[in-house]
Design an enzyme around this catalytic site. Sequence first.
Site, PDB file in Angstrom:
ATOM      1  N   CYS A 158      -2.036   2.644   7.355  1.00 45.39           N
ATOM      2  CA  CYS A 158      -1.276   1.607   6.670  1.00 45.39           C
ATOM      3  C   CYS A 158      -1.807   0.210   6.974  1.00 45.39           C
ATOM      4  CB  CYS A 158       0.206   1.704   7.028  1.00 45.39           C
ATOM      5  SG  CYS A 158       0.606   1.314   8.741  1.00 45.39           S
ATOM      6  N   GLU A 216       0.826  -1.205   0.000  1.00 48.06           N
ATOM      7  CA  GLU A 216       0.000   0.000   0.000  1.00 48.06           C
ATOM      8  C   GLU A 216       0.859   1.252   0.000  1.00 48.06           C
ATOM      9  OE1 GLU A 216      -2.735   0.195   3.213  1.00 48.06           O
ATOM     10  OE2 GLU A 216      -3.504  -1.828   2.896  1.00 48.06           O
ATOM     11  N   HIS A 269       4.208   6.838  21.596  1.00 44.76           N
ATOM     12  CA  HIS A 269       2.896   6.323  22.018  1.00 44.76           C
ATOM     13  C   HIS A 269       2.686   6.192  23.527  1.00 44.76           C
ATOM     14  CE1 HIS A 269       2.266   5.974  17.838  1.00 44.76           C
ATOM     15  NE2 HIS A 269       3.001   4.905  17.671  1.00 44.76           N
TER      16      HIS A 269
END
Length: 357
Positions: free
Chosen positions: A345, A95, A229
């Site tokens: 993604c 992708e 994160h």
Amino acid sequence: MNTMKRMDCRDLNQSELTQHCAELGLPKFRGRQVFQWVQQKAVQNWEELKNIGAGDRQKLQDGLFLQPLRKVREQISQDGTRKFLFRCADGETLECVLMDYDRRKNRDRHTVCVSTQIGCAVGCAFCATGLGGWRRNLSPGEILGQVLDITYLMRQEDPDFQVTNIVFMGMGEPLLNYEAVLKAIELLNDPEGQGIGMRRMTISTSGVAPKIRQLAKDNPQVGLAVSLHSAHNTTRDQLIPMNRKYPLEELMEACRDYTTLTNRRITFEIALISGQATLEAAQAVGHLLKRQLAHVNLIPVNPVAGTGMARPTAKEVQQFAQCLESMGIPVSVREEKGTDIDAACGQLRRQLECEQK
């Protein structure tokens, strides 16, 4: 009998193409011509090389591959974002995403988010790519081929179309395919190719600490984004398994070494997940980054089937950002692109694989 290995011409820089042309019995200047046709004009077959005679084109075809990625599927968002699913020569799919931003300084900004691996071994909890595991690394030609083939497709609509920015944030961990990624960057930067400036390219990593240090030495001009994160090892272990190998202490030391060597700011990415985007989490991030040359990019998570994660509220996002700002940490919320087409993604590839089962 010619036993020379047939190579992918997209993998080769000008010097390598010149040498290869000489080995094929062609004049050395053909190397530069071929490079310009392949890398700048993004041609799809040898017949398009109009200033090279049929005999020499046949020699090129006999000695080199020119095999573009094949478009399998395309989705177009209401905001103009385009997501492409391409098939490689071996049948694997990857992708990439084209994102258009507002006109700035009298030029359009066209950013391509490219993949660097088929699948991913890191297995981040909120990412669709890792759900199918790692298959293989992409070659330099397959990495930059995403840019070339999008350019070719878009020039059917606008002959002047030009990609201006690259982010290595698609499928895969770029720093686990280090040599191929750096070779792709070299080729994309060549002024006789796409001519994309080093500072207009950004590598995103889950935190491969040794490669962060190596990147600072090998290519200090390319931007670096780190998928942080969480500021707690226990939480980050669950979100990003790479943290078990390179925990926060080691990662942050590598980041400090990077900024010392390059004097460049690192973007730290934080996926905001419902229930975890708390003020306590924001304060922990602020304390972790207070001595780091840093910018924080907040990313409200895209819901992905199979992860069980939900998007935070707008209020949670705002409070998280305000907390960091109050601690002196530069922060932004990522401008969302392609949310209506699952542009994160791995989602389109996973959708296709589910359909084929």
